[in-house]
Design an enzyme around this catalytic site. Sequence first.
Site, PDB file in Angstrom:
ATOM      1  CG  HIS A 358      -1.995  -0.999   1.205  1.00 52.17           C
ATOM      2  ND1 HIS A 358      -3.262  -0.783   0.712  1.00 52.17           N
ATOM      3  CD2 HIS A 358      -1.971  -2.280   1.613  1.00 52.17           C
ATOM      4  CE1 HIS A 358      -3.970  -1.888   0.835  1.00 52.17           C
ATOM      5  NE2 HIS A 358      -3.205  -2.815   1.378  1.00 52.17           N
ATOM      6  CE  LYS A 546      -5.965  14.077   0.054  1.00 54.16           C
ATOM      7  NZ  LYS A 546      -6.214  12.859  -0.667  1.00 54.16           N
ATOM      8  NE  ARG A 547      -2.964  10.376  10.035  1.00 58.62           N
ATOM      9  CZ  ARG A 547      -2.587   9.454  10.916  1.00 58.62           C
ATOM     10  NH1 ARG A 547      -3.376   8.428  11.183  1.00 58.62           N
ATOM     11  NH2 ARG A 547      -1.451   9.566  11.569  1.00 58.62           N
ATOM     12  CE  LYS A 552      -1.992  10.795   2.816  1.00 63.89           C
ATOM     13  NZ  LYS A 552      -2.686   9.909   1.857  1.00 63.89           N
ATOM     14  CB  THR A 654      -9.965   5.045  -0.899  1.00 60.18           C
ATOM     15  OG1 THR A 654      -9.418   5.408   0.371  1.00 60.18           O
ATOM     16  CG2 THR A 654      -9.306   3.777  -1.388  1.00 60.18           C
ATOM     17  CE  LYS A 658     -13.800   6.230   1.206  1.00 59.66           C
ATOM     18  NZ  LYS A 658     -12.770   6.320   2.253  1.00 59.66           N
TER      19      LYS A 658
HETATM   20  C1  26W Z   1       3.499   2.521  10.882  1.00 64.07           C
HETATM   21  C2  26W Z   1       3.656   1.679   9.742  1.00 64.07           C
HETATM   22  C3  26W Z   1       2.657   1.863   8.661  1.00 64.07           C
HETATM   23  C4  26W Z   1       3.109   1.947   7.386  1.00 64.07           C
HETATM   24  C5  26W Z   1       2.194   2.035   6.365  1.00 64.07           C
HETATM   25  C6  26W Z   1       1.303   1.881   8.945  1.00 64.07           C
HETATM   26  C7  26W Z   1       0.387   1.983   7.919  1.00 64.07           C
HETATM   27  C8  26W Z   1       0.848   2.063   6.625  1.00 64.07           C
HETATM   28  C9  26W Z   1      -0.179   2.115   5.523  1.00 64.07           C
HETATM   29  C10 26W Z   1       0.192   1.151   4.420  1.00 64.07           C
HETATM   30  C11 26W Z   1      -0.360   3.490   4.984  1.00 64.07           C
HETATM   31  C12 26W Z   1      -1.617   3.593   4.184  1.00 64.07           C
HETATM   32  O1  26W Z   1      -2.694   3.678   4.732  1.00 64.07           O
HETATM   33  N1  26W Z   1      -1.493   3.610   2.861  1.00 64.07           N
HETATM   34  C13 26W Z   1      -2.613   3.980   2.027  1.00 64.07           C
HETATM   35  O2  26W Z   1      -3.318   2.829   1.624  1.00 64.07           O
HETATM   36  C14 26W Z   1      -4.484   3.165   0.895  1.00 64.07           C
HETATM   37  C15 26W Z   1      -5.264   1.900   0.631  1.00 64.07           C
HETATM   38  O3  26W Z   1      -4.606   1.137  -0.315  1.00 64.07           O
HETATM   39  C16 26W Z   1      -4.132   3.912  -0.376  1.00 64.07           C
HETATM   40  O4  26W Z   1      -5.305   4.304  -1.010  1.00 64.07           O
HETATM   41  C17 26W Z   1      -3.277   5.132  -0.047  1.00 64.07           C
HETATM   42  O5  26W Z   1      -2.811   5.724  -1.245  1.00 64.07           O
HETATM   43  C18 26W Z   1      -2.101   4.739   0.817  1.00 64.07           C
HETATM   44  O6  26W Z   1      -1.401   5.892   1.252  1.00 64.07           O
END
Ligand code: 26W
Length: 809
Positions: A358, A546-547, A552, A654, A658
């Site tokens: 992701h 978004k975060r 971003k 995503t 929406k």
């Molecule tokens: C703390 C470690 C960590 C690293 C990465 C925690 C969480 C993550 C996630 C992979 C970050 C994340 O949420 N990525 C997002 O995933 C969405 C679903 O596929 C995508 O739509 C976003 O572009 C992506 O940033």
Amino acid sequence: MTNVKPTAAQIKENLDIKLARYFGCTAAEASKDQMYKATAMTIRDILAEKRGAFKKKVNQTGAKRVYYMCMEFLLGRSLKTNLCNLGLDEEYKKALADMGFELDDLYNCEPDAGLGNGGLGRLAACFMDSLSSLDYPATGFSLCYEYGLFKQMIVDGLQVELPDVWLPGGEVWLVPRTDRSFKVRFGGRVREEWKPSGHCEIIYEDTEEIEAVPYDMMISGADSQAVSRLRLWRARDIQNFNMRLFTQGQYARAQQEATNAASITKVLYPSDNHTEGKLLRLTQQYFLCSASVQSIIRDHMAVYGTLDNLAEKVAIHLNDTHPTLCIPELMRILVDEYFYPWDVAWHMVTRICSYTNHTVLPEALETWNEDLFRLKLPRIHAIIKEINERFCREAWQTFPGNWQKISAMSVVGYGQVRMANLAVIGSHSVNGVSKLHSNILKKSVFNDFFRLYPERFDNVTNGIAHRRWLCYSNPELAKLLDETIGTGYRHNPVELAEFAKFADNDEILERFRAIKHNNKISFANHLYRKSGQKLDTHAVFDVQIKRLHEYKRQLLNALNIIGIFLDLRDNPNLDITPQTYIFGAKAAPGYHMAKRIIQLLCMISKEIERHPAIREKLNLVFLENYDVSTAEALIPSADISEQISLAGKEASGTGCMKLMMNGALTIGTLDGANVEMLAAAGEENMFIFGLTSNEVDELWARGYHSTEFYANNERLARIINALTTGFGGESFADIATYLLGGQGIADPYMCMADFESYRLTHEKAIKAYADRQRWTRMALLNTAASGHFAADRSIREYADRFWNIKPVK
Ligand code: 26W
């Protein structure tokens, strides 16, 4: 009662029973909160019963099941989706009205289950909805965090984090299954002992055992037979309580021991896209993997009595690398406990597991210090070493003599355990979440692996639960769709395309426009009730939710807003369309720059407040504590959707889907899913700007100097200088330095390079808004083109291509 819908009279009776049993009161005496809980409990009963029937059918047919492993499920609220999916909302509304309650009020009693950070966690929640709506046999596994993602408070522009206490109102959905607990081992030593039978027994010494207790949540599909189960693990001290210490008078120590174990599932890590390699996180990950794999094995043995057919009956999906330890844990159980030969077990594991990536940001790819890892998980460490050795031998065949390549691909190297490499090696499929992202994985992040296993790499573009995000949160638009194209799109979202036929129908365009305006009024009321902030509903609602992360580029948006602010300060009579910028974003608590950007946004807002004439035309609202429920209220009201990440960085996004589905027009770069949205909606219906991901790479290779853009663009220079002067009494000279250099890489996400292109495109969008007929037509065509971005489509692709599972009807 299965599949027979209760009548309003039966619903009332069920509610009375719950109120009497759990709260000792009648409907007339019940508070809203008690009535919400009673309502949820009755739905939970219906779901449990339906789930029982579905499970029986799955067992009888011997259907293959999927287990979706994820550290995060950002569920939000459940009452409305469950009621609507079950088709019971109208009956409940009636029954509750008879009892003196409004269903809408009860919805607001439910806290958001915020067991996730952002995109990854929300995707998992949307996928659960589609899995049950499409009748696939599915279980999600995660942790039952006592505290979800922190509650955000903004004090003088600063983010303050408060604990998110969700269980008191959220627990009603959980069914504790203490009878299905498992033990998870940590630390200690392992010894191999060869038995006369020829088996090698693994002896554990001085290990700590922690109990994993499942709490099950049932997730209903829309008009379907299936009910998915989300199993959340809670950690409990196995010895229950050290009575010896307690009787010796060591009360605090006795207490402490029990607390240490329980701390594993205390709180969700509040960071995405950045890892710190903390021991507690590794502990959480193994806890999830071990408990879940044990549970899968137990379920399978209960039905089939053998593991020989495990790979035919079970698919395990690793949602990002966080649950990758499922791979060595499954090896451990197959080899140590069921005595399968290594090669046989490995063949099974790789057939069973699949993995989705992701993110391409290097700081998000998890690695663990090997020494720490060995101490915490000695047996898993040994298994990973063996996997690694065998892999390196295999890779040698493809890259003979190329030690550098092989060492970069290995699971263990330079004192680190690399989760992404393990996930690729142990899975039969690896996918990205948009076409562009999947190509980047093949071209760069996993290029060596792609050359070794080209057949493993694939793409599944993300999708959203369109029933939640369109039908239930924008009921007026859903009604218009029902009337114009029929209700088929609710189950077959590509039918939304039919709506394009109405793009030149003045009456429908007018209704579409009026719905958007009503949604803006609803959101304005919602915001006013919550925070006292007022919105001009005739202004363009320009939304970035978004975060908060540098890539971003909320900062790029802020720079442009500052430019408009300066224009209006020079000339308050400037003839521009009134525009309201709405931001929602949480920053990871330790992420300094993200917090500064929040502060900047808040201070620009404060500065605008000080100028009544400017306020007529320009507003900036920073929503406190942006969460799933806020998104549901806001998205139907948005005119413009900001998707402005630096190209190549956003895996998919995503929120963009929406917003598009609800008729917002996108301003975006050619990044993530925007690329496919453009193909679906056509360039005349989107506002695309900025460098492409190839151009970004080339610019880096040539050497990027943000100061050139400062020197050559007077407007931009003035904006940067204004940062130093500051807003609302706070200087943002540090952000100017960040953009121009002085410390670290200057402007690492190229806000300066993309500024002019963004500004011009944005201006074009605002001008286009003035022609309301044309704008509404474009918005309608976006809704019509959004069917491809439904999670139902994504889930079918996963099911057909990776999991090989079939619906059970
Ligand atoms: C703390 C470690 C960590 C690293 C990465 C925690 C969480 C993550 C996630 C992979 C970050 C994340 O949420 N990525 C997002 O995933 C969405 C679903 O596929 C995508 O739509 C976003 O572009 C992506 O940033």
